[in-house]
Design an enzyme around this catalytic site. Structure first.
Site, PDB file in Angstrom:
ATOM      1  N   LEU A  22      41.125  33.130  31.204  1.00  0.00           N
ATOM      2  CA  LEU A  22      41.570  34.518  31.435  1.00  0.00           C
ATOM      3  C   LEU A  22      42.839  34.819  30.638  1.00  0.00           C
ATOM      4  CD1 LEU A  22      41.067  37.136  33.085  1.00  0.00           C
ATOM      5  CD2 LEU A  22      42.659  36.230  34.778  1.00  0.00           C
ATOM      6  N   HIS A 240      34.913  45.373  43.154  1.00  0.00           N
ATOM      7  CA  HIS A 240      34.874  46.452  42.161  1.00  0.00           C
ATOM      8  C   HIS A 240      34.144  47.709  42.650  1.00  0.00           C
ATOM      9  CE1 HIS A 240      36.427  43.374  39.656  1.00  0.00           C
ATOM     10  NE2 HIS A 240      35.292  42.793  39.390  1.00  0.00           N
TER      11      HIS A 240
HETATM   12  P1  NAP Z   1      40.328  28.319  33.821  1.00  0.00           P
HETATM   13  O1  NAP Z   1      39.904  28.635  32.429  1.00  0.00           O
HETATM   14  O2  NAP Z   1      39.664  27.198  34.525  1.00  0.00           O
HETATM   15  O3  NAP Z   1      41.889  28.069  33.798  1.00  0.00           O
HETATM   16  C1  NAP Z   1      42.587  27.541  34.884  1.00  0.00           C
HETATM   17  C2  NAP Z   1      44.039  27.373  34.499  1.00  0.00           C
HETATM   18  O4  NAP Z   1      44.725  26.750  35.587  1.00  0.00           O
HETATM   19  C3  NAP Z   1      44.248  26.504  33.283  1.00  0.00           C
HETATM   20  O5  NAP Z   1      45.304  27.033  32.523  1.00  0.00           O
HETATM   21  C4  NAP Z   1      44.642  25.163  33.901  1.00  0.00           C
HETATM   22  O6  NAP Z   1      45.395  24.494  32.952  1.00  0.00           O
HETATM   23  C5  NAP Z   1      45.460  25.645  35.100  1.00  0.00           C
HETATM   24  N1  NAP Z   1      45.566  24.643  36.174  1.00  0.00           N
HETATM   25  C6  NAP Z   1      44.551  24.008  36.798  1.00  0.00           C
HETATM   26  N2  NAP Z   1      45.034  23.168  37.749  1.00  0.00           N
HETATM   27  C7  NAP Z   1      46.379  23.291  37.708  1.00  0.00           C
HETATM   28  C8  NAP Z   1      47.446  22.686  38.434  1.00  0.00           C
HETATM   29  N3  NAP Z   1      47.225  21.781  39.397  1.00  0.00           N
HETATM   30  N4  NAP Z   1      48.705  23.051  38.136  1.00  0.00           N
HETATM   31  C9  NAP Z   1      48.957  23.962  37.173  1.00  0.00           C
HETATM   32  N5  NAP Z   1      47.987  24.566  36.448  1.00  0.00           N
HETATM   33  C10 NAP Z   1      46.719  24.233  36.705  1.00  0.00           C
HETATM   34  O7  NAP Z   1      40.178  29.591  34.764  1.00  0.00           O
HETATM   35  P2  NAP Z   1      40.241  31.131  34.354  1.00  0.00           P
HETATM   36  O8  NAP Z   1      38.861  31.556  33.992  1.00  0.00           O
HETATM   37  O9  NAP Z   1      41.335  31.353  33.402  1.00  0.00           O
HETATM   38  O10 NAP Z   1      40.551  31.803  35.759  1.00  0.00           O
HETATM   39  C11 NAP Z   1      41.835  31.819  36.351  1.00  0.00           C
HETATM   40  C12 NAP Z   1      41.777  32.664  37.619  1.00  0.00           C
HETATM   41  O11 NAP Z   1      41.386  33.982  37.276  1.00  0.00           O
HETATM   42  C13 NAP Z   1      40.742  32.183  38.634  1.00  0.00           C
HETATM   43  O12 NAP Z   1      41.210  32.460  39.925  1.00  0.00           O
HETATM   44  C14 NAP Z   1      39.526  33.060  38.330  1.00  0.00           C
HETATM   45  O13 NAP Z   1      38.702  33.200  39.455  1.00  0.00           O
HETATM   46  C15 NAP Z   1      40.206  34.355  37.971  1.00  0.00           C
HETATM   47  N6  NAP Z   1      39.421  35.236  37.109  1.00  0.00           N
HETATM   48  C16 NAP Z   1      39.029  34.828  35.868  1.00  0.00           C
HETATM   49  C17 NAP Z   1      38.315  35.703  35.068  1.00  0.00           C
HETATM   50  C18 NAP Z   1      37.889  35.317  33.674  1.00  0.00           C
HETATM   51  O14 NAP Z   1      37.343  36.178  32.975  1.00  0.00           O
HETATM   52  N7  NAP Z   1      38.105  34.108  33.228  1.00  0.00           N
HETATM   53  C19 NAP Z   1      37.991  36.992  35.529  1.00  0.00           C
HETATM   54  C20 NAP Z   1      38.426  37.373  36.802  1.00  0.00           C
HETATM   55  C21 NAP Z   1      39.137  36.488  37.578  1.00  0.00           C
HETATM   56  P3  NAP Z   1      45.570  22.907  32.880  1.00  0.00           P
HETATM   57  O15 NAP Z   1      44.222  22.312  32.979  1.00  0.00           O
HETATM   58  O16 NAP Z   1      46.265  22.730  31.577  1.00  0.00           O
HETATM   59  O17 NAP Z   1      46.440  22.598  34.028  1.00  0.00           O
END
Ligand code: NAP
Length: 484
Positions: A22, A240
């Site tokens: 994201l 939404h």
């Molecule tokens: P993602 O790609 O899996 O990224 C997760 C992030 O969290 C990474 O930067 C990861 O980095 C970090 N992380 C994981 N465990 C951690 C820890 N213990 N301490 C600190 N950092 C940690 O997920 P995402 O898609 O970006 O989604 C993030 C949030 O936004 C989620 O709640 C998701 O439901 C929501 N969301 C995402 C989207 C989308 O389009 N992607 C849309 C709507 C909502 P490291 O592995 O380097 O720690």
């Protein structure tokens, strides 16, 4: 038209999950666009925070690559990008451990606006909130931004609200629903409350029914395992579509203030009636020439999760009694299209001899693609031959109406982040709203689980299962065509 960019105060924005999908796809490219438009004051900083072992230079490179991959036209501005990435810093941090927190405390300034974006799994919200406090980083003025999903039912949403409330006041919490950041969605309020024309007609005397469609062409491939535990109801309707419905149906707030708007939205959710099982159609896409079936995508051969849902809802209040709200959303549908349609009632009597067509005004508000609105009106068909009537759209596609300024319209994420910095919560969901939405959603989900409801198969690239069309036909109505 001259576009106006209102600068915000200098800020430190910490993005937990700053290396995630994201952050790289939406948040940082969006912030780059705000930077280029001059909205990000000098001295403001963006600090990525995640576990990955990166230094400042490594993070800057990661974000430059992300802008190159996911950015729009602005990515061609390499000088601007160089200046933007100078504002970036990075702290390697574990939400569940102690490493990195002292460094973050050192970096984040106390004398500027502080915002903490929790772009991580909700299971980490509590750890982040607690460590921001025990390390003396956040204070009473800090703002936190949290992403969907906000819980998976009332109980989990309540628990999340309680967790955040342990350390932050409601006035500091910004629950993002990016649909509310869309230009057209805000225009919906401008149209309703800024014109004399519509508001007097916006009720059960003049409106026949309302449709909300959010159709996607993509399947769940890639995030099938997550989606399979969620389904269209939790993933799209509870947040939404419900937010869109609230903005259409709410009473005029006394002013465009955060609590005034959210109070009115809450009243709509509370007035939503339970939905009868025969007014809900759940579907799953089948395999097609362009892709596998939902069950293959979700890697669950026995999945009963819906990738499509259509439902007929009713709002029990004086304004809307008797006016159905038809909601529909699905994946792998024929086109990517989100639209709200207000269908006004028939005239009832035509004075024009031979005119037997059913003329009705239809206001449609397109969220994507081609954000804009059109109003179908009835006019005389030009030329000789008497009074023959035709229905034509008065089209207002924003890109046409605004010309080159349309490119300056910020996308949903960038607008909402700037609202966080301004301290404006109007376009964010309040805790009680989210809980009320789950209170309405939970019994519907529990109901079909108890009935062992099996979703109807639909062809990928179609408008969804036949039953959804039949649901409308039974009421003597038709869904709007899903058009790209
Ligand atoms: P993602 O790609 O899996 O990224 C997760 C992030 O969290 C990474 O930067 C990861 O980095 C970090 N992380 C994981 N465990 C951690 C820890 N213990 N301490 C600190 N950092 C940690 O997920 P995402 O898609 O970006 O989604 C993030 C949030 O936004 C989620 O709640 C998701 O439901 C929501 N969301 C995402 C989207 C989308 O389009 N992607 C849309 C709507 C909502 P490291 O592995 O380097 O720690």
């Amino acid at each position: 038209m001259v576009s106006r960019v209102i600068p915000v105060e200098t800020f430190d924005l910490v993005i937990f999950g700053g290396t995630g999908d994201l952050a790289r796809r939406k948040i940082l490219p969006g912030l780059f666009r705000r930077f280029r438009s001059g909205q990000m004051p000098e001295g403001s900083r963006i600090i990525g925070a995640a576990r990955s072992d990166l230094d400042q230079a490594g993070y800057r490179q990661m974000i430059a690559d992300a802008v190159a991959e996911f950015g729009g036209e602005e990515k061609k501005d390499s000088k601007g990008l160089d200046a933007f990435i100078e504002t970036l810093d990075y702290v390697a941090i574990d939400a569940k451990g102690d490493g990195g927190w002292a460094k973050l405390a050192e970096i984040v300034r106390k004398d500027v606006v502080q915002a903490f974006y929790f772009s991580v799994a909700p299971s980490l919200f509590g750890d982040l909130a607690e460590r921001l406090h025990t390390n003396n980083i956040a204070n009473e003025q800090s703002r936190i931004v949290v992403e969907k999903p906000f819980g998976r039912d009332l109980e989990t949403a309540r628990a999340l609200n309680e967790t955040l409330a342990t350390h932050f006041d409601e006035s500091q919490i910004y629950r993002i629903d990016h649909y509310l950041g869309k230009e057209t969605v805000q225009n919906l309020m401008a149209v309703r409350f800024g014109n004399m024309l519509f508001e007097p007609l916006w009720n059960n005397h003049y409106v026949d029914h309302i449709q909300v469609t959010v159709a996607e062409t993509v399947g769940v491939g890639g995030r099938g395992a997550y989606y399979d535990k969620s389904g269209a109801m939790r993933d799209m309707v509870q947040n939404h579509l419900m937010q869109l419905l609230c903005l259409i149906a709410m009473e005029p707030p006394s002013q465009f203030g955060a609590d005034e708007v959210r109070d009115e939205k809450l009243k709509v959710i509370r007035a939503l009636q339970p939905v009868e099982p025969h007014h809900i159609v759940r579907g799953q896409y089948d395999a097609g020439p362009n892709g596998p079936s939902y069950r293959e995508d979700a890697e669950n051969a026995r999945s009963f999760t819906e990738s499509f849902i259509a439902m007929k809802c009713e709002i029990a209040n004086w304004r809307w009694a008797g006016v159905p709200f038809y909601l529909r959303t699905g994946k792998r549908m024929k086109a990517r299209s989100s639209e709200i349609t207000v269908v006004f009632k028939d005239l009832g009597h035509s004075i024009f001899e031979g005119d037997e067509a059913r003329h009705r005004n239809i206001l449609s508000i397109r969220l994507q693609p081609n954000e804009g609105m059109d109003l179908q009106v009835t006019i005389k068909e030009p030329g000789p031959g008497g009074m023959r009537l035709i229905d034509v759209p008065l089209d207002m596609t924003f890109a046409d109406a605004l010309g080159p300024d349309a490119e300056e319209v910020p996308d949903a994420y960038e607008r909402l982040i700037m609202d966080v910095i301004r301290g404006n919560q109007t376009l964010f969901m309040r805790g009680d709203e989210v809980e009320a939405a789950w209170r309405w959603t939970d019994p519907l989900i529990n109901g079909w689980e108890a009935r062992n409801d099996v979703p109807k198969l639909y062809d990928a690239g179609s408008a969804g299962p036949e039953d959804a069309l039949a649901m409308m036909h039974r009421d003597g109505r038709r869904w709007r065509e899903i058009k790209a």
